[in-house]
Design an enzyme around this catalytic site. Structure first.
Site, PDB file in Angstrom:
ATOM      1  N   ALA A 268     121.324 -16.957  -1.418  1.00 22.79           N
ATOM      2  CA  ALA A 268     121.511 -17.165  -2.822  1.00 22.79           C
ATOM      3  C   ALA A 268     120.430 -17.785  -3.606  1.00 22.79           C
ATOM      4  O   ALA A 268     119.510 -18.054  -3.091  1.00 22.79           O
ATOM      5  CB  ALA A 268     122.566 -18.194  -2.767  1.00 22.79           C
TER       6      ALA A 268
ATOM      7  N   GLY B 138     123.047 -16.962   2.001  1.00 22.36           N
ATOM      8  CA  GLY B 138     124.197 -16.705   1.656  1.00 22.36           C
ATOM      9  C   GLY B 138     124.319 -15.070   1.944  1.00 22.36           C
ATOM     10  O   GLY B 138     125.459 -14.510   1.979  1.00 22.36           O
TER      11      GLY B 138
ATOM     12  N   GLU C 205     125.694 -15.229   5.234  1.00 29.42           N
ATOM     13  CA  GLU C 205     127.235 -15.719   5.229  1.00 29.42           C
ATOM     14  C   GLU C 205     127.938 -14.752   4.891  1.00 29.42           C
ATOM     15  O   GLU C 205     129.153 -14.516   5.438  1.00 29.42           O
ATOM     16  CB  GLU C 205     127.279 -16.929   4.238  1.00 29.42           C
ATOM     17  CG  GLU C 205     126.514 -18.055   4.786  1.00 29.42           C
ATOM     18  CD  GLU C 205     126.736 -19.300   4.127  1.00 29.42           C
ATOM     19  OE1 GLU C 205     127.997 -20.198   4.465  1.00 29.42           O
ATOM     20  OE2 GLU C 205     125.943 -19.790   3.091  1.00 29.42           O
TER      21      GLU C 205
ATOM     22  N   GLU D 143     118.241 -22.267   4.665  1.00 32.04           N
ATOM     23  CA  GLU D 143     118.439 -23.359   4.113  1.00 32.04           C
ATOM     24  C   GLU D 143     118.641 -24.734   4.911  1.00 32.04           C
ATOM     25  O   GLU D 143     118.197 -25.791   4.455  1.00 32.04           O
ATOM     26  CB  GLU D 143     119.623 -23.385   3.147  1.00 32.04           C
ATOM     27  CG  GLU D 143     121.108 -22.978   3.867  1.00 32.04           C
ATOM     28  CD  GLU D 143     121.240 -21.517   3.983  1.00 32.04           C
ATOM     29  OE1 GLU D 143     122.376 -21.126   4.117  1.00 32.04           O
ATOM     30  OE2 GLU D 143     120.320 -20.749   4.533  1.00 32.04           O
TER      31      GLU D 143
END
Length: 158
Positions: free
Chosen positions: A70, A116, A119, A141
């Site tokens: 992200a 992300g 994910e 992260e």
């Protein structure tokens, strides 16, 4: 079939849907808050066309990366814990839409698939990775003291 700035959806003659991720003017694909509405529209369209589709393949238009995570500027823009929570919930809802599609969904991964991006890949039914040295999967992260916010920790255990 449906094209936006970062996503192009096509459906071939065999009923396979192909979702190309290619963030313009960026070397790496990143997920951005600005993409949430168009991603939701694409996933809703894919759900609506469920009977006509045999499966979905999510792939990158970048030569050497899938989705590198992200865009961290989204977190920097959050002024309160409520804004950060809303951002995480938005990601959870988007990836749940992807996960709920009524046919097999495959993430075709080459290059970095991080944060992300991983994910999103975990929300797919299957993940296929190249054996390239460039291909890396991870949730970096956590090294910043952040938990993956879009359901990645729950999907890792499944």
């Amino acid at each position: 079939m449906k094209e936006s700035e970062a996503f192009t959806l096509t459906i071939d003659d065999n009923g396979l849907a192909w979702l190309l991720v290619d963030v313009p003017n960026e070397r790496m694909n990143t997920l951005q808050a600005a993409f949430a509405e168009e991603m939701s529209e694409i996933f809703a369209l894919l759900h609506e066309k469920g009977r006509d589709i045999q499966g979905l393949i999510v792939h990158s238009g970048k030569e050497d990366n899938f989705i590198a995570g992200a865009d961290v500027r989204m977190l920097e823009a959050c002024k309160s814990k409520e804004e950060a929570q809303a951002l995480a919930e938005q990601g959870q809802q988007l990836f749940q839409q992807l996960s709920d599609l009524p046919y097999p969904v495959v993430a075709a991964i080459h290059g970095p698939c991080l944060g992300g991006g991983l994910e999103l890949a975990l929300a797919c039914d299957y993940r296929i990775c190249t054996d390239s040295e460039k291909t890396r999967l991870g949730l970096p992260e956590v090294q910043l003291g952040l938990l993956p916010g879009s359901g990645g920790t729950q999907r890792l255990r499944d």
